[in-house]
Design an enzyme around this catalytic site. Structure first.
Site, short mmCIF file in Angstrom:
data_model
loop_
_atom_site.label_atom_id
_atom_site.label_comp_id
_atom_site.label_asym_id
_atom_site.label_seq_id
_atom_site.Cartn_x
_atom_site.Cartn_y
_atom_site.Cartn_z
N HIS A 8 -9.39 1.51 4.68
CA HIS A 8 -8.20 1.69 5.43
C HIS A 8 -8.28 2.56 6.53
CE1 HIS A 8 -4.22 2.75 6.36
NE2 HIS A 8 -3.73 1.74 6.02
N SER A 59 3.29 -1.99 10.41
CA SER A 59 4.68 -2.17 10.62
C SER A 59 5.39 -3.61 10.27
CB SER A 59 5.19 -1.73 12.20
OG SER A 59 4.92 -0.30 12.45
N GLY A 90 2.61 2.31 10.70
CA GLY A 90 3.57 3.42 10.55
C GLY A 90 4.10 3.77 11.89
N ASN A 109 0.81 -1.00 -0.03
CA ASN A 109 -0.07 -0.03 0.05
C ASN A 109 0.71 1.28 -0.09
OD1 ASN A 109 -1.61 2.10 0.56
ND2 ASN A 109 -2.11 1.51 2.74
N TRP A 110 0.99 1.91 -1.27
CA TRP A 110 1.88 3.02 -1.29
C TRP A 110 1.51 4.28 -0.52
CZ3 TRP A 110 3.81 2.67 -7.19
CH2 TRP A 110 4.76 1.49 -7.30
N LYS A 111 0.23 4.23 -0.33
CA LYS A 111 -0.54 5.35 0.28
C LYS A 111 -0.12 6.79 -0.56
CE LYS A 111 -0.15 3.13 4.78
NZ LYS A 111 -0.07 3.29 6.22
N GLU A 131 -5.59 -4.48 10.46
CA GLU A 131 -4.44 -3.80 10.73
C GLU A 131 -4.83 -2.89 12.15
OE1 GLU A 131 -2.37 -2.44 6.77
OE2 GLU A 131 -4.39 -1.23 7.05
N GLU A 157 -6.60 5.04 7.77
CA GLU A 157 -6.65 6.49 7.53
C GLU A 157 -7.80 7.04 6.51
OE1 GLU A 157 -2.63 5.83 5.48
OE2 GLU A 157 -1.94 4.89 7.52
#
Ligand code: PGA
Length: 251
Positions: free
Chosen positions: A96, A214, A174, A9-11, A168, A98
């Site tokens: 997600h 992570s 992160g 997942n490159w975000k 997650e 975020e």
């Protein structure tokens, strides 16, 4: 049997040029590596077509990181599931943490997104996970069960069977703080049981449940060794080909 999957997942990272270079590097590395999992990379919308055209579909599946909760029309700035599918992408990350936290995506909005993704032939990678306060209050099982039920349990068995789940824990994303392999196994098994209660053992056994938060080359093997951990959704470590390959080869 369910698939093992490592998904990046490159975000909101990489320019188009950097993203294409990274995708090509991963594609090249995969040519000379024996793997025991499917590999997916999820990129910003702007990169999808170019990344699809830069990798071999037999080695890497490409996905988006989001899609709209509407099919089409006057929704300035939104990108529909149909548009994503038209790039050649096959997957879409939905729910997600975020997106839930910063863009206020609710269970109902996510339900719409999942439906539209499936209607357009995309495989949703549906994310669930608790925040730290919920874990500390031992509410994580309830929180995760509600996230799964509220956005997915309206699906027919046939459609549910197409879903990939990613657990997650928000406190691990992160932060460098990974759930232990035992913590991951415990909640993955619980998610699978929750699915079995609704859709039966066969569908539950065939659902890939990925761990995210992570995950890195140094801890991937221990996580992936757990019976209910079917791979990883990788953020930071997916941005460096060598780290991403280190996770892929943990299988
Ligand atoms: P991380 O992100 O690997 O950087 O913790 C995972 C994710 O958010 O999907």
């Amino acid at each position: 049997m369910r698939k093992n999957i490592v998904a990046g997942n490159w975000k909101m990272n990489t320019t188009l040029q950097e993203g294409v270079a990274l995708a090509k590097e991963i594609n090249e590395a995969l040519k000379t590596t024996e793997t025991h999992c499917d590999v997916i990379i999820a990129t910003p919308f702007t990169h999808l077509v170019s990344v699809v055209n830069s990798v071999e579909a037999s080695r890497i599946g490409v996905g988006a990181e989001n899609c709209a909760d509407k099919a089409e029309g006057a929704f300035t700035g939104e990108v529909s599931a149909r548009m994503v599918a038209s790039t050649g992408a096959k997957y879409v990350i939905l729910g997600h943490s975020e997106r839930r936290a910063y863009y206020h995506e609710t269970a109902d909005i996510l339900k719409e997104k999942v439906t539209l993704a499936l209607e357009n032939g995309l495989t949703p990678i549906f994310c669930v996970g608790e925040v730290l306060a919920e874990r500390e209050a031992e509410q994580h099982f309830d929180v995760v069960a509600a996230q799964v039920k509220d956005s997915l349990f309206n699906l027919t068995a046939e459609d549910f069977a197409k879903i990939i789940i990613a657990y997650e824990p928000v406190w691990a994303i992160g932060t460098g703080k990974t759930a232990t392999a035992d913590q991951a196994q415990e909640i993955h098994a619980f998610i699978r049981k929750t699915i079995a209660e609704k859709y039966g053992n066969e569908i539950a056994d065939n659902t890939s449940i990925l761990y995210g938060g992570s995950c890195k080359p140094s801890n991937a093997a221990e996580l992936f060794a757990k019976p209910d951990v079917d791979g990883g959704l990788i953020g930071g470590a997916a941005l460096k080909a060598s780290d991403f390959m280190g996770i892929i080869t943990a299988f």
